[in-house]
Design an enzyme around this catalytic site. Structure first.
Site: not given
Ligand SMILES: [Zn+2]
Length: 271
Positions: A109, A2-3
Site C-alpha cells: 500500500r 503494525p503497532e
C-alpha cells in the site's frame, strides 16, 4: 497495521542480519513510498557498517558508522523480508550485506516511509521532537502520567493516544490496557487517582510486552529463507470482540465508534 510491538519485533528480527554488517548495496526500486526516498540514500548507506538498531515510537532505526541513521516506518502494510527467494513488485527497497544476506522492504500500500538523518540530531528529527516518553522506557511512570494529564477533562483513551503524552501507543493496545486496568475509556483523565494510574501504566507495559513476546516466538521463523518480519496473530481481551463475553465478568463486550475509530470495552469491568 503494525503497532509498536510489531516494530519492536521487526527490529529484533533485523538485528542478527544487520548488526556489524557492511551494506554492500542499498537500492530503492522506485522514487517514493509515502514520501520520496532521500536522493542520497544509496550513496550514504552503501559501504557503511551498521553499528546499531533501535526503535522510537513506531519507527525503526538503523545506525551506521558514518553517523547516519536510517529511519523506517511500516505504514499500513510494510514488512521486511529476509533473504527473499525473489524480488517482487511490492519490494521497494533492497539491501544486501557484504556477507550475502538480502533484505527487502515490501509495502503493497506504500504508506510506509524511509528517511535518513544525522544520528546526533535524532532527537530533533521532526517526527520525534514532540514525542512523549516510550511506554516501555523508564520515564513513563504513574507520577509522570498523573502530572501530564492533571486537570484534563479529555477521555483517558484520547489522552493515551496523544503521542505527545506517550509515544507509539495505538488503538488496540490502549483498549486492551484500559480493560486490564478496569478503567472506562471515556473517563476524564484528570479524574483518575494515582493508584488507578499505577495499574494503568503496569497494564500498558504488560500488554506491549506480551505482544512483543508473542512476536518473539515468531522471530525464529525469520531465520528461514523468505521469512517475513512484522506481523503475528494474537488473542485480544476486548479488541474486535463486540458482543462476545468479557473474559473478566462474562458481560458482552461493547463497541463505540468515534471519529472512525472503534473503542471496545466492558461496561461492567471498566469504571
Ligand atoms: Zn467484564
Amino acid at each position: 497495521m503494525p503497532e509498536l510491538p510489531e516494530v519492536e519485533t521487526t527490529v529484533r528480527g533485523l538485528r542478527p542480519v544487520l548488526q556489524d554488517q557492511v551494506l554492500a548495496s542499498v537500492g530503492p526500486r522506485r522514487a517514493d513510498l509515502r514520501f520520496a526516498f532521500p536522493p542520497d540514500l544509496r550513496q550514504r548507506l552503501t559501504g557503511a557498517c551498521v553499528t546499531g538498531l533501535g526503535r522510537r515510537a513506531k519507527y525503526g532505526l538503523i545506525d551506521t558508522d558514518r553517523g547516519d541513521t536510517m529511519i523506517f516506518h511500516l505504514g499500513m502494510s510494510g514488512r521486511w523480508r529476509v533473504d527473499p527467494a525473489e524480488i517482487g513488485t511490492h519490494d521497494h527497497l533492497v539491501i544486501e550485506t557484504a556477507t550475502g544476506r538480502r533484505l527487502s522492504l515490501n509495502d503493497p500500500r506504500r504508506f510506509g516511509s524511509v528517511d535518513l538523518t544525522v544520528t546526533s540530531e535524532l532527537d530533533r528529527y521532526p517526527a520525534f521532537a514532540a514525542l512523549g516518553p516510550e511506554p516501555l522506557g523508564p520515564d513513563f511512570t504513574p507520577a509522570y502520567l498523573a502530572g501530564v494529564i492533571a486537570g484534563r477533562s479529555a477521555p483517558i483513551k484520547a489522552l493515551l493516544l496523544d503521542q505527545r503524552i506517550v509515544a507509539g501507543l495505538g488503538n488496540i493496545y490502549v483498549c486492551e490496557a484500559l480493560h486490564m486496568a478496569g478503567i472506562a475509556p471515556s473517563r476524564a483523565g484528570g479524574r483518575i487517582g494515582l493508584g488507578r494510574l499505577q495499574a494503568l501504566v503496569a497494564a500498558i507495559r504488560q500488554v506491549l510486552e506480551w505482544a512483543i513476546e508473542a512476536g518473539g516466538s515468531t522471530i525464529r521463523d525469520y531465520a528461514r529463507p523468505d521469512g517475513e518480519l512484522g506481523y503475528f496473530a494474537r488473542q485480544w481481551r476486548v479488541y474486535g470482540r463486540e458482543g462476545e463475553a468479557c473474559g473478566g465478568c462474562g458481560a458482552p463486550v461493547r463497541r463505540r465508534v468515534e471519529g472512525g475509530r472503534s473503542t471496545f470495552y466492558c461496561p461492567r469491568c471498566q469504571k
